[in-house]
Design an enzyme around this catalytic site. Structure first.
Site, PDB file in Angstrom:
ATOM      1  N   ARG A 114       0.879  -1.439  -0.162  1.00 55.46           N
ATOM      2  CA  ARG A 114      -0.017   0.082   0.132  1.00 55.46           C
ATOM      3  C   ARG A 114       0.971   1.242   0.267  1.00 55.46           C
ATOM      4  O   ARG A 114       0.349   2.377   0.346  1.00 55.46           O
ATOM      5  CB  ARG A 114      -1.099   0.183   1.095  1.00 55.46           C
ATOM      6  N   LYS A 135       3.292  11.410 -11.707  1.00 53.22           N
ATOM      7  CA  LYS A 135       2.557  10.311 -12.446  1.00 53.22           C
ATOM      8  C   LYS A 135       3.314   9.014 -12.565  1.00 53.22           C
ATOM      9  O   LYS A 135       4.403   9.072 -13.085  1.00 53.22           O
ATOM     10  CB  LYS A 135       2.142  11.025 -13.688  1.00 53.22           C
ATOM     11  N   GLU A 177      10.316  17.835 -25.045  1.00 52.09           N
ATOM     12  CA  GLU A 177       9.430  17.984 -23.847  1.00 52.09           C
ATOM     13  C   GLU A 177      10.059  19.445 -23.552  1.00 52.09           C
ATOM     14  O   GLU A 177       9.515  20.269 -22.974  1.00 52.09           O
ATOM     15  CB  GLU A 177       9.517  16.889 -23.017  1.00 52.09           C
ATOM     16  N   LYS A 218       7.374  22.424 -14.838  1.00 53.33           N
ATOM     17  CA  LYS A 218       6.650  21.529 -14.526  1.00 53.33           C
ATOM     18  C   LYS A 218       6.123  21.423 -13.021  1.00 53.33           C
ATOM     19  O   LYS A 218       5.216  21.200 -12.754  1.00 53.33           O
ATOM     20  CB  LYS A 218       7.544  20.200 -14.863  1.00 53.33           C
ATOM     21  N   GLU A 228      -4.393  16.692 -12.258  1.00 57.57           N
ATOM     22  CA  GLU A 228      -4.959  16.914 -13.532  1.00 57.57           C
ATOM     23  C   GLU A 228      -6.346  17.452 -13.660  1.00 57.57           C
ATOM     24  O   GLU A 228      -7.213  16.573 -14.429  1.00 57.57           O
ATOM     25  CB  GLU A 228      -4.495  16.050 -14.515  1.00 57.57           C
ATOM     26  N   ARG A 232      -2.881  21.348 -15.060  1.00 58.18           N
ATOM     27  CA  ARG A 232      -1.879  20.353 -15.638  1.00 58.18           C
ATOM     28  C   ARG A 232      -2.315  19.737 -16.925  1.00 58.18           C
ATOM     29  O   ARG A 232      -1.257  19.305 -17.344  1.00 58.18           O
ATOM     30  CB  ARG A 232      -1.868  19.002 -14.487  1.00 58.18           C
ATOM     31  N   ASN A 236      -0.260  18.819 -21.757  1.00 57.07           N
ATOM     32  CA  ASN A 236      -0.463  17.649 -22.680  1.00 57.07           C
ATOM     33  C   ASN A 236      -0.556  18.469 -24.009  1.00 57.07           C
ATOM     34  O   ASN A 236      -0.598  17.942 -24.982  1.00 57.07           O
ATOM     35  CB  ASN A 236      -2.024  17.004 -22.326  1.00 57.07           C
ATOM     36  N   HIS A 239       0.238  16.531 -27.104  1.00 58.05           N
ATOM     37  CA  HIS A 239       0.224  15.035 -26.910  1.00 58.05           C
ATOM     38  C   HIS A 239      -1.090  14.389 -27.446  1.00 58.05           C
ATOM     39  O   HIS A 239      -1.079  13.190 -27.599  1.00 58.05           O
ATOM     40  CB  HIS A 239       0.199  14.762 -25.320  1.00 58.05           C
ATOM     41  N   HIS A 243       0.672  11.204 -29.048  1.00 50.65           N
ATOM     42  CA  HIS A 243       0.280  10.087 -28.510  1.00 50.65           C
ATOM     43  C   HIS A 243      -0.581   9.304 -29.490  1.00 50.65           C
ATOM     44  O   HIS A 243      -0.308   7.957 -29.867  1.00 50.65           O
ATOM     45  CB  HIS A 243      -0.775  10.088 -27.347  1.00 50.65           C
ATOM     46  N   HIS A 256       8.924   8.912 -27.481  1.00 54.83           N
ATOM     47  CA  HIS A 256       7.705   9.579 -27.069  1.00 54.83           C
ATOM     48  C   HIS A 256       7.839  11.179 -27.313  1.00 54.83           C
ATOM     49  O   HIS A 256       6.988  11.663 -28.063  1.00 54.83           O
ATOM     50  CB  HIS A 256       7.851   9.630 -25.495  1.00 54.83           C
TER      51      HIS A 256
HETATM   52  P1  NAD Z   1      13.201   5.329 -21.574  1.00 51.38           P
HETATM   53  O1  NAD Z   1      13.056   5.352 -20.109  1.00 51.38           O
HETATM   54  O2  NAD Z   1      12.310   4.414 -22.314  1.00 51.38           O
HETATM   55  O3  NAD Z   1      14.715   5.082 -21.995  1.00 51.38           O
HETATM   56  C1  NAD Z   1      14.867   5.205 -23.469  1.00 51.38           C
HETATM   57  C2  NAD Z   1      16.181   4.172 -23.611  1.00 51.38           C
HETATM   58  O4  NAD Z   1      17.360   5.023 -23.094  1.00 51.38           O
HETATM   59  C3  NAD Z   1      16.434   2.915 -22.717  1.00 51.38           C
HETATM   60  O5  NAD Z   1      16.824   1.915 -23.846  1.00 51.38           O
HETATM   61  C4  NAD Z   1      17.277   3.174 -21.884  1.00 51.38           C
HETATM   62  O6  NAD Z   1      17.685   2.084 -21.448  1.00 51.38           O
HETATM   63  C5  NAD Z   1      18.164   4.205 -22.417  1.00 51.38           C
HETATM   64  N1  NAD Z   1      18.888   5.199 -21.688  1.00 51.38           N
HETATM   65  C6  NAD Z   1      18.304   5.858 -20.358  1.00 51.38           C
HETATM   66  N2  NAD Z   1      19.287   6.477 -19.693  1.00 51.38           N
HETATM   67  C7  NAD Z   1      20.427   6.320 -20.571  1.00 51.38           C
HETATM   68  C8  NAD Z   1      21.595   7.143 -20.462  1.00 51.38           C
HETATM   69  N3  NAD Z   1      21.928   7.892 -19.567  1.00 51.38           N
HETATM   70  N4  NAD Z   1      22.739   6.704 -21.489  1.00 51.38           N
HETATM   71  C9  NAD Z   1      22.288   5.771 -22.331  1.00 51.38           C
HETATM   72  N5  NAD Z   1      20.957   5.050 -22.536  1.00 51.38           N
HETATM   73  C10 NAD Z   1      20.154   5.527 -21.680  1.00 51.38           C
HETATM   74  O7  NAD Z   1      12.959   6.797 -22.208  1.00 51.38           O
HETATM   75  P2  NAD Z   1      12.576   8.093 -21.620  1.00 51.38           P
HETATM   76  O8  NAD Z   1      12.391   8.931 -22.709  1.00 51.38           O
HETATM   77  O9  NAD Z   1      13.337   8.660 -20.433  1.00 51.38           O
HETATM   78  O10 NAD Z   1      11.007   7.918 -21.113  1.00 51.38           O
HETATM   79  C11 NAD Z   1       9.921   7.767 -21.664  1.00 51.38           C
HETATM   80  C12 NAD Z   1       8.640   7.118 -20.885  1.00 51.38           C
HETATM   81  O11 NAD Z   1       8.363   7.968 -19.853  1.00 51.38           O
HETATM   82  C13 NAD Z   1       7.579   6.673 -21.622  1.00 51.38           C
HETATM   83  O12 NAD Z   1       7.326   5.390 -20.942  1.00 51.38           O
HETATM   84  C14 NAD Z   1       6.634   7.868 -21.252  1.00 51.38           C
HETATM   85  O13 NAD Z   1       5.242   7.399 -21.097  1.00 51.38           O
HETATM   86  C15 NAD Z   1       7.232   8.271 -19.654  1.00 51.38           C
HETATM   87  N6  NAD Z   1       6.683   9.656 -19.203  1.00 51.38           N
HETATM   88  C16 NAD Z   1       6.351   9.707 -18.290  1.00 51.38           C
HETATM   89  C17 NAD Z   1       5.933  11.078 -17.723  1.00 51.38           C
HETATM   90  C18 NAD Z   1       5.411  11.253 -16.151  1.00 51.38           C
HETATM   91  O14 NAD Z   1       4.898  12.396 -16.087  1.00 51.38           O
HETATM   92  N7  NAD Z   1       5.254  10.045 -15.434  1.00 51.38           N
HETATM   93  C19 NAD Z   1       6.050  12.137 -18.458  1.00 51.38           C
HETATM   94  C20 NAD Z   1       6.484  12.078 -19.883  1.00 51.38           C
HETATM   95  C21 NAD Z   1       6.779  10.527 -20.189  1.00 51.38           C
HETATM   96 ZN    ZN Z   2       5.242  13.600 -22.849  1.00 52.19          ZN
END
Ligand code: NAD
Ligand code: ZN
Length: 355
Positions: A114, A135, A177, A218, A228, A232, A236, A239, A243, A256
């Protein structure tokens, strides 16, 4: 970052992992276990630096790289690992990686017994966005981020040392972003991007300033509206269409942020029609994106019908009405209900520009 039920700090800087360990040593020593959740990529590249600077005992759990860790299977595997290691409410998780690791680990932390504490240690540019705001989610085969929780971390430690090893497409993904944060907050800042001759010309110091600004934008919005309900939704921006592109092309086939960059163009076109955004601004940002090597040809691989069906499934769509984050002008976002016909017109114009 101050929300209704929590307060946490975001620390940014170069080589600050050791300070993080020292600053939190009391909380870490009180925990019965520290579990680091990361992926193989990040761990292979950065384990040496991590071990050199994180001096407390911990256990590691590796999950699949990138988006493929946000599945029920990985979620279940992490929970199993925590139970096998006799973790308790008093254990701590460290999310060490990109946004995918942060989202998965945050959701595990929100639900294991929990709720237990977790810390974000983001390693991508994109994660300047995802690590702040609470999130957390995993994906369902029927939709991305469909199962999740709002759950804030105990601290965000953004050590820029990790960013040096990012592949080019991940830099581009994160930068989208950053540009989004500029568009929804500050015209002068957007101007910095127009001056860029190419993505390779970005200076490290400049990027770090942008990341701090992005985090402030942010954090400010999250403080106003954690769940949101209103403000918030501005985050988007880009997006709704983005998306749909991401889902149509297939997760993992386009990042993304690259999809969001594409999605910001129709959002800017709509802002010219439905807001008071200066005419020609969408084209200006499109030209900028081309200069920064964003690949718009993805759009030509999706039919509008396909994109429309994904937009209708979007969490931001209610009763078939598309809720678009738009700009009254640069730095002044608002949300407007937009008809699918209007989106189609923008989609057609975008296809003309690409061809
Ligand atoms: P990711 O976490 O998918 O990583 C992308 C790739 O980069 C992976 O293969 C990883 O192994 C590699 N990588 C990570 N750090 C590295 C580094 N320092 N050097 C070399 N390689 C590295 O990608 P991301 O773009 O960071 O995140 C995308 C995710 O974030 C999506 O799932 C998206 O839905 C989510 N997201 C969440 C929010 C939120 O508010 N929670 C906002 C935007 C995106
Ligand atoms: Zn985003």
């Amino acid at each position: 970052v101050r929300t209704k039920d929590s307060f946490y700090e975001v620390h940014l800087g170069e080589k600050i992992l050791r300070e993080f360990c020292e600053r939190n040593v009391m909380s870490f020593q009180k925990a019965d276990q520290i579990i680091v959740i990361t992926d193989e990529n990040v761990w292979n590249i950065h384990k040496e630096y991590f071990n050199k600077n994180f001096s407390l005992p911990y256990k590691i759990h590796l999950v699949p790289n990138g988006e493929s860790c946000k599945t029920f299977e990985s979620y279940f595997d992490v929970q199993t690992f925590l139970l096998q290691e006799n973790c308790s409410r008093n254990s701590i998780l460290l999310a060490f990686g990109g946004g995918a690791i942060g989202d998965l680990t945050g959701f595990v932390a929100a639900t294991f017994m929990r709720g237990i504490s977790f810390y974000q240690i983001p390693t991508t540019i994109l994660a300047h966005d995802s690590a702040v705001g609470g999130k957390t989610a995993i994906n369902h085969p029927n939709g991305k981020n469909m199962i999740g929780a709002f759950y804030q971390p105990s601290e965000v430690l953004y050590d820029f040392h990790f960013l040096q090893t990012l592949p080019k497409n991940e830099v581009r993904s994160g930068l989208a972003e950053v540009i989004k944060h500029a568009l929804i907050s500050n015209e002068a800042w957007v101007h910095d991007f127009f001056l860029l001759p190419s993505i390779d010309a970005i200076q490290k110091d400049e990027l770090l300033v942008w990341l701090e600004k992005g985090i402030r934008v942010k954090a400010h919005i999250v403080e106003l509206d954690e769940k949101e309900q209103s403000f918030r939704k501005f985050l988007n921006f880009g997006h709704t269409y983005g998306h749909a592109i991401e889902a149509s092309i297939g997760y993992g086939k386009i990042t993304h942020g690259e999809a969001v960059m594409i999605g910001m163009i129709p959002a800017l076109m709509l802002s010219e029609i439905r807001g008071k955004l200066e005419k020609g601004y969408a084209r200006k940002v499109f030209n900028l994106a081309i200069k920064l090597d964003y690949n718009f040809h993805h759009v030509l691989n999706c039919s509008f019908e396909q994109l429309a069906s994904f937009m209708l499934k979007d969490k931001k769509t209610t009763n078939g009405e598309l809720h678009f984050a738009l700009l009254e002008k640069i730095g002044e976002p608002f949300v407007k209900i937009i008809s699918m016909e209007d989106v189609k017109k923008c989609d057609e114009l975008l296809r003309d520009w690409i061809m």
